[in-house]
Design a protein around this motif. Structure first.
Motif, PDB file in Angstrom:
ATOM      1  N   THR A  40       2.607   6.361  -2.153  1.00 50.16           N
ATOM      2  CA  THR A  40       1.945   6.571  -0.970  1.00 50.16           C
ATOM      3  C   THR A  40       3.282   6.974  -0.008  1.00 50.16           C
ATOM      4  O   THR A  40       3.481   7.969   1.196  1.00 50.16           O
ATOM      5  N   GLN A  82      -1.779   1.908   3.540  1.00 47.95           N
ATOM      6  CA  GLN A  82      -1.942   0.969   1.608  1.00 47.95           C
ATOM      7  C   GLN A  82      -2.597  -0.064   2.843  1.00 47.95           C
ATOM      8  O   GLN A  82      -3.415  -0.673   2.572  1.00 47.95           O
ATOM      9  N   ASP A 158      -5.581   6.203   0.157  1.00 42.81           N
ATOM     10  CA  ASP A 158      -3.712   5.022  -0.438  1.00 42.81           C
ATOM     11  C   ASP A 158      -4.327   4.055  -1.078  1.00 42.81           C
ATOM     12  O   ASP A 158      -4.620   3.064   0.161  1.00 42.81           O
ATOM     13  N   GLU A 159      -5.638   3.835  -2.136  1.00 43.65           N
ATOM     14  CA  GLU A 159      -5.799   2.387  -2.570  1.00 43.65           C
ATOM     15  C   GLU A 159      -6.826   1.890  -1.745  1.00 43.65           C
ATOM     16  O   GLU A 159      -6.492   0.915  -1.633  1.00 43.65           O
TER      17      GLU A 159
HETATM   18 MG   LIG Z   1       1.837   2.049  -2.380  1.00 45.33          MG
END
Ligand SMILES: [Mg+2]
Ligand SMILES: Nc1ncnc2c1ncn2[C@@H]1O[C@H](COP(=O)(O)OP(=O)(O)OP(=O)(O)O)[C@@H](O)[C@H]1O
Length: 235
Positions: A40, A82, A158-159
């Protein structure tokens, strides 16, 4: 293409990125590593939210460091966070429209692009549903839809697969692989799901406490004994 060189970030006593060099060339690139590896943080540096103490970044030959986050958006950088940022009180369409109002040249272009993004992520039938009434998968689709507005050149996710069930992950996978050709854009994907990474990313960078543990074809990287020991917890 995204090229980073000698990238170093310091937070107090720790260096979440330490002399990191890598090139993301493939249309879809993976970014993996254990919790706290600096994934991140790398997205934060690319998007301008964190300033490195050292290093350089090029996005298709344009140096990014020194440009504000807003300027980076205007030259085509997009990201998701995230922690999701869907506004509960706005509809799916209004959430995406809010970005279009900032990055599109005029209202007609904004309307057209919002319609296209809603179709692309499968939310057209839910366009008038409030954010708070959308399920987790639909909210993820809103977030991805936002990144597709305004001719993105590089999209950093991010994810996006976190918390999704198997069927939803499969839908996500089928969506992601279409993005580079549909939007003429490069995708960088962070995820802890090695199967998702393996099935959509041609190249992958593995971070380990701010350093590059491996980079190359995803298959080679995931089969690398060093990566398997450090990250996947098996040799
Ligand atoms: Mg992260
Ligand atoms: N704003 C901050 N201030 C201080 N330390 C931070 C900050 N942001 C991140 N860190 C630290 O930097 C390191 C890297 O964090 P980062 O969030 O980049 O990891 P990550 O690879 O994204 O992990 P995860 O898989 O858990 O999301 C961690 O040790 C984290 O605690």
């Amino acid at each position: 293409m995204i090229k980073i060189d000698a990238l170093t970030v310091r937070f107090g006593g720790i260096k979440p990125l330490d002399e990191l060099a890598a090139e993301f060339v493939a249309p879809i690139c993976g970014l993996i590593g254990p919790n706290g590896a600096g994934k991140t943080t790398l997205l934060n540096v690319l998007s301008g939210f964190v300033t490195p103490i050292k290093g350089a970044i090029l996005l298709n030959e344009t140096p990014l460091l020194g440009l504000s986050p807003r300027r980076r958006v205007s030259i085509g950088l997009r990201r998701t966070f995230q922690q999701e940022l869907v506004v509960d009180e706005l509809t799916a369409m209004e959430n995406i429209q809010a970005i279009a109002d900032h990055v599109c040249a005029d209202r007609a272009s904004a309307r057209r692009q919002v319609g296209l993004a809603l179709d692309f992520v499968g939310l057209a039938p839910r366009r008038h549903t409030l954010g708070r009434q959308l399920n987790l998968f639909e909210r993820r689709m809103v977030e991805i839809g936002k990144t597709l507005i305004g001719q993105p050149k590089a999209i950093l996710l991010d994810e996006p697969g976190a918390g999704l069930n198997e069927e939803e992950t499969d839908r996500l996978r089928r969506l992601l692989v279409k993005i580079p050709s549909a939007f003429d854009s490069q995708l960088v994907l962070i995820d802890h799901d090695a199967d998702l990474i393996a099935s959509v990313c041609m190249e992958t960078l593995v971070l380990d406490f701010g350093k590059r543990l491996a980079m190359g074809s995803t298959r080679a990287v995931l089969n690398d004994p060093i990566v398997r020991r450090a990250y996947l917890g098996r040799a």
